[in-house]
Design a protein around this motif. Structure first.
Motif, PDB file in Angstrom:
ATOM      1  N   PRO A  29      -1.088  -8.411  -5.487  1.00 39.92           N
ATOM      2  CA  PRO A  29      -0.719  -7.118  -6.072  1.00 39.92           C
ATOM      3  C   PRO A  29      -0.041  -6.212  -5.043  1.00 39.92           C
ATOM      4  O   PRO A  29      -0.026  -6.521  -3.838  1.00 39.92           O
ATOM      5  CB  PRO A  29      -2.049  -6.538  -6.536  1.00 39.92           C
ATOM      6  CG  PRO A  29      -3.107  -7.285  -5.811  1.00 39.92           C
ATOM      7  CD  PRO A  29      -2.519  -8.600  -5.376  1.00 39.92           C
ATOM      8  N   PRO A  30       0.511  -5.088  -5.487  1.00 43.03           N
ATOM      9  CA  PRO A  30       1.147  -4.150  -4.557  1.00 43.03           C
ATOM     10  C   PRO A  30       0.168  -3.664  -3.482  1.00 43.03           C
ATOM     11  O   PRO A  30      -1.054  -3.645  -3.686  1.00 43.03           O
ATOM     12  CB  PRO A  30       1.588  -2.989  -5.453  1.00 43.03           C
ATOM     13  CG  PRO A  30       1.628  -3.558  -6.832  1.00 43.03           C
ATOM     14  CD  PRO A  30       0.607  -4.648  -6.877  1.00 43.03           C
ATOM     15  N   GLY A  42      -6.278  -2.997   0.488  1.00 37.07           N
ATOM     16  CA  GLY A  42      -6.500  -1.983   1.511  1.00 37.07           C
ATOM     17  C   GLY A  42      -6.503  -2.500   2.939  1.00 37.07           C
ATOM     18  O   GLY A  42      -6.402  -1.713   3.883  1.00 37.07           O
ATOM     19  N   TYR A  43      -6.611  -3.776   3.135  1.00 37.04           N
ATOM     20  CA  TYR A  43      -6.623  -4.367   4.477  1.00 37.04           C
ATOM     21  C   TYR A  43      -5.232  -4.442   5.104  1.00 37.04           C
ATOM     22  O   TYR A  43      -5.099  -4.672   6.302  1.00 37.04           O
ATOM     23  CB  TYR A  43      -7.246  -5.768   4.438  1.00 37.04           C
ATOM     24  CG  TYR A  43      -6.471  -6.751   3.599  1.00 37.04           C
ATOM     25  CD1 TYR A  43      -5.471  -7.532   4.166  1.00 37.04           C
ATOM     26  CD2 TYR A  43      -6.727  -6.887   2.241  1.00 37.04           C
ATOM     27  CE1 TYR A  43      -4.737  -8.419   3.396  1.00 37.04           C
ATOM     28  CE2 TYR A  43      -6.009  -7.778   1.467  1.00 37.04           C
ATOM     29  CZ  TYR A  43      -5.015  -8.535   2.044  1.00 37.04           C
ATOM     30  OH  TYR A  43      -4.298  -9.416   1.274  1.00 37.04           O
ATOM     31  N   ASP A  85       5.608  -2.628  -2.185  1.00 35.31           N
ATOM     32  CA  ASP A  85       6.025  -3.972  -2.592  1.00 35.31           C
ATOM     33  C   ASP A  85       6.448  -4.835  -1.407  1.00 35.31           C
ATOM     34  O   ASP A  85       6.618  -6.045  -1.561  1.00 35.31           O
ATOM     35  CB  ASP A  85       7.161  -3.899  -3.618  1.00 35.31           C
ATOM     36  CG  ASP A  85       8.445  -3.346  -3.019  1.00 35.31           C
ATOM     37  OD1 ASP A  85       8.384  -2.455  -2.145  1.00 35.31           O
ATOM     38  OD2 ASP A  85       9.528  -3.798  -3.436  1.00 35.31           O
ATOM     39  N   ASP A  86       6.592  -4.247  -0.222  1.00 30.10           N
ATOM     40  CA  ASP A  86       7.169  -4.990   0.901  1.00 30.10           C
ATOM     41  C   ASP A  86       6.233  -6.048   1.467  1.00 30.10           C
ATOM     42  O   ASP A  86       6.583  -7.226   1.520  1.00 30.10           O
ATOM     43  CB  ASP A  86       7.619  -4.036   2.005  1.00 30.10           C
ATOM     44  CG  ASP A  86       8.333  -4.786   3.127  1.00 30.10           C
ATOM     45  OD1 ASP A  86       9.289  -5.526   2.824  1.00 30.10           O
ATOM     46  OD2 ASP A  86       7.919  -4.653   4.288  1.00 30.10           O
ATOM     47  N   PHE A 102      13.905 -16.276  -6.031  1.00 27.79           N
ATOM     48  CA  PHE A 102      12.744 -15.529  -6.517  1.00 27.79           C
ATOM     49  C   PHE A 102      12.688 -14.237  -5.699  1.00 27.79           C
ATOM     50  O   PHE A 102      12.274 -14.238  -4.545  1.00 27.79           O
ATOM     51  CB  PHE A 102      11.487 -16.362  -6.337  1.00 27.79           C
ATOM     52  CG  PHE A 102      10.270 -15.884  -7.087  1.00 27.79           C
ATOM     53  CD1 PHE A 102      10.201 -14.640  -7.677  1.00 27.79           C
ATOM     54  CD2 PHE A 102       9.165 -16.709  -7.189  1.00 27.79           C
ATOM     55  CE1 PHE A 102       9.074 -14.212  -8.355  1.00 27.79           C
ATOM     56  CE2 PHE A 102       8.017 -16.311  -7.855  1.00 27.79           C
ATOM     57  CZ  PHE A 102       7.971 -15.060  -8.448  1.00 27.79           C
ATOM     58  N   GLU A 103      13.134 -13.151  -6.304  1.00 25.63           N
ATOM     59  CA  GLU A 103      13.122 -11.833  -5.645  1.00 25.63           C
ATOM     60  C   GLU A 103      11.715 -11.257  -5.734  1.00 25.63           C
ATOM     61  O   GLU A 103      11.145 -11.163  -6.825  1.00 25.63           O
ATOM     62  CB  GLU A 103      14.123 -10.894  -6.326  1.00 25.63           C
ATOM     63  CG  GLU A 103      14.101  -9.471  -5.805  1.00 25.63           C
ATOM     64  CD  GLU A 103      14.487  -9.356  -4.343  1.00 25.63           C
ATOM     65  OE1 GLU A 103      13.600  -9.024  -3.520  1.00 25.63           O
ATOM     66  OE2 GLU A 103      15.665  -9.606  -4.030  1.00 25.63           O
ATOM     67  N   HIS A 104      11.165 -10.858  -4.577  1.00 20.43           N
ATOM     68  CA  HIS A 104       9.809 -10.321  -4.532  1.00 20.43           C
ATOM     69  C   HIS A 104       9.772  -8.805  -4.364  1.00 20.43           C
ATOM     70  O   HIS A 104       8.691  -8.225  -4.402  1.00 20.43           O
ATOM     71  CB  HIS A 104       9.022 -10.976  -3.391  1.00 20.43           C
ATOM     72  CG  HIS A 104       8.944 -12.458  -3.494  1.00 20.43           C
ATOM     73  ND1 HIS A 104       8.507 -13.123  -4.622  1.00 20.43           N
ATOM     74  CD2 HIS A 104       9.264 -13.430  -2.604  1.00 20.43           C
ATOM     75  CE1 HIS A 104       8.546 -14.420  -4.414  1.00 20.43           C
ATOM     76  NE2 HIS A 104       9.004 -14.638  -3.195  1.00 20.43           N
TER      77      HIS A 104
END
Length: 138
Positions: A67-68, A75-76, A85-86, A120-122
């Motif tokens: 997930p984002p 949180g880590y 998103d990076d 596949f763009e992430h």
């Protein structure tokens, strides 16, 4: 024989570029095609190109798996400067292929009936992605 393919993305999705590669290889003989995405937040896949539900399901699966960065379970993460998103994009690119090797016979990739080549763009934002291609004849 070498070239670079450019794929314009509009956010997270799979972008097929099989036909671009096929046109470039037309007229060549037997050999091996190697593709390499020149970015650390995108991947390359050989995937089904008949049913768009496959692409939707892959996107949903990887969104759930990674997930984002602003999701509580992430949180880590410490690499947050380029947006939520990076770093998830880097994680996805680290577990998915960034290069492909495809046999070529008589100038045609030996892909299966329903197989296509996808970037596949992430990342969420549009990008101009480059894929380096090298064809080595036998």
């Amino acid at each position: 024989m070498q070239t670079v393919f450019t794929v314009e993305t509009r956010g997270q999705a799979l972008y097929e570029f099989t036909e671009d590669v096929a046109r470039w290889l037309a007229g060549q003989g037997d050999g091996l095609l190697t593709l390499l995405v020149r970015h650390t937040s995108a991947s390359l896949l050989i995937q089904e190109n008949a049913d768009p539900d496959v692409q939707r399901d892959l996107l949903a699966y990887f969104a759930r798996l990674v997930p984002p960065a602003d999701a509580p379970q992430m949180g880590y993460l410490t690499h947050l400067l380029e947006g939520p998103d990076d770093m998830p994009a880097h994680i996805k690119a680290s577990v998915l292929p960034v290069s492909l090797s495809i046999p070529v016979a008589r100038g045609r990739m030996m892909l299966g009936t329903w197989q296509g080549i996808y970037l596949f763009e992430h990342r969420n934002a549009p990008h101009q992605r480059q894929i380096a291609a090298h064809f080595r004849p036998d």
